[in-house]
Write an enzyme that holds these catalytic residues in place. Structure first.
Site, mmCIF file in Angstrom:
data_model
loop_
_atom_site.group_PDB
_atom_site.id
_atom_site.type_symbol
_atom_site.label_atom_id
_atom_site.label_comp_id
_atom_site.label_asym_id
_atom_site.label_seq_id
_atom_site.Cartn_x
_atom_site.Cartn_y
_atom_site.Cartn_z
ATOM 1 N N LEU A 1 37.614 41.438 41.311
ATOM 2 C CA LEU A 1 36.206 40.756 42.034
ATOM 3 C C LEU A 1 36.518 40.851 43.626
ATOM 4 O O LEU A 1 35.838 39.984 44.305
ATOM 5 C CB LEU A 1 36.272 39.170 41.521
ATOM 6 C CG LEU A 1 36.242 39.080 40.022
ATOM 7 C CD1 LEU A 1 36.066 37.770 39.686
ATOM 8 C CD2 LEU A 1 34.918 39.991 39.564
ATOM 9 N N ASP A 2 37.652 41.552 44.023
ATOM 10 C CA ASP A 2 37.494 41.707 45.428
ATOM 11 C C ASP A 2 38.076 43.035 45.964
ATOM 12 O O ASP A 2 39.120 43.262 46.870
ATOM 13 C CB ASP A 2 38.450 40.502 46.063
ATOM 14 C CG ASP A 2 37.946 40.042 47.705
ATOM 15 O OD1 ASP A 2 36.904 40.803 47.994
ATOM 16 O OD2 ASP A 2 38.953 39.743 48.397
ATOM 17 N N ILE A 3 37.523 43.989 45.238
ATOM 18 C CA ILE A 3 38.033 45.395 45.636
ATOM 19 C C ILE A 3 37.459 45.803 46.846
ATOM 20 O O ILE A 3 36.271 45.860 47.339
ATOM 21 C CB ILE A 3 37.614 46.337 44.595
ATOM 22 C CG1 ILE A 3 38.308 46.048 43.231
ATOM 23 C CG2 ILE A 3 37.879 47.926 44.987
ATOM 24 C CD1 ILE A 3 39.741 46.354 43.599
ATOM 25 N N THR B 1 33.627 39.773 48.649
ATOM 26 C CA THR B 1 33.511 39.966 50.153
ATOM 27 C C THR B 1 32.036 40.628 50.480
ATOM 28 O O THR B 1 31.648 41.594 49.664
ATOM 29 C CB THR B 1 34.687 40.829 50.563
ATOM 30 O OG1 THR B 1 35.860 40.246 50.579
ATOM 31 C CG2 THR B 1 34.438 41.248 52.209
#
Length: 215
Positions: free
Chosen positions: A21-23, A61
């Site tokens: 969920l935050d690559i 992000t």
């Protein structure tokens, strides 16, 4: 390849599915041999193997968030979307938001779509990378891998294990790709750069990436 294989483990090979969920580039580290390692699992979510989707509040992000976050019903394909953004950044040698560029070129996905329509994708290959400049045709082909990952309809995106096979050369990129990328707009407070409750206005486009450093 290292990033895709790492995500394949999280999505398909671990005891429970893990959606990262935050690559983004800041969460991809290199060891002494320049092998890529996925890091920072502060926003990740564990999913039972028998479930294909989960309902959760928007997190991640801006700039790397898939369109389906607007519905709060997400699958592992949100990581595939973020991977596609990262691949484009690597190939173009720039961030997805670059305020030093002219206004029409600030957002990488907008610039990419325009250059594709003009059939001038070679214009945005990283100009400071001699290897990419030497093999620009291969770079443009890799851009098609990124586009497949960026499909607005998540069902049209490949699984990350299929991406690995594409990179290995055993599977071809799907044809008839949609270059009309959809960018989500936040309609509720979201988690941005690891801070719960940071509010994004209802009309703020999330492609305006606010990047954080490693946490």
């Amino acid at each position: 390849m290292d990033i895709a294989k790492g995500l394949t483990y999280l999505h398909e090979e671990s005891r429970q599915k893990i959606f990262h969920l935050d690559i983004k580039p800041q969460n991809i580290l290199l060891d002494e041999d320049f092998n890529a390692k996925i890091s920072d699992f502060g926003l990740s979510k564990l999913i039972d193997k028998d479930k294909s989707q989960v309902v959760t509040m928007m997190r991640g992000t801006p700039g790397y968030l898939a369109p389906e976050w607007l519905s709060s019903i997400i699958t592992e394909k949100v990581d595939v979307y973020s991977f596609g953004v990262v691949v484009l950044e690597m190939l173009c040698g720039r961030k997805n938001l670059d305020r030093s560029q002219p206004e029409e070129d600030m957002h990488l996905l907008d610039l990419f779509k325009r250059k594709e329509e003009e059939e001038r994708l070679l214009d945005i290959v990283d100009k400071y990378n001699d290897d990419m400049q030497t093999h620009r045709a291969e770079v443009v082909e890799m851009m098609r891998v990124a586009v497949w990952c960026l499909q607005s309809d998540f069902s049209r995106r490949p699984s990350i294990s299929v991406v690995v096979k594409v990179l290995e050369g055993s599977v071809d990129v799907q044809i008839n790709l949609d270059y009309n990328f959809t960018t989500p707009v936040a309609r509720r407070p979201i988690t941005v750069a690891g801070h719960q409750g940071d509010a994004i206005g209802a009309t703020t486009p999330l492609f305006a990436s606010a990047l954080s450093g490693p946490r």
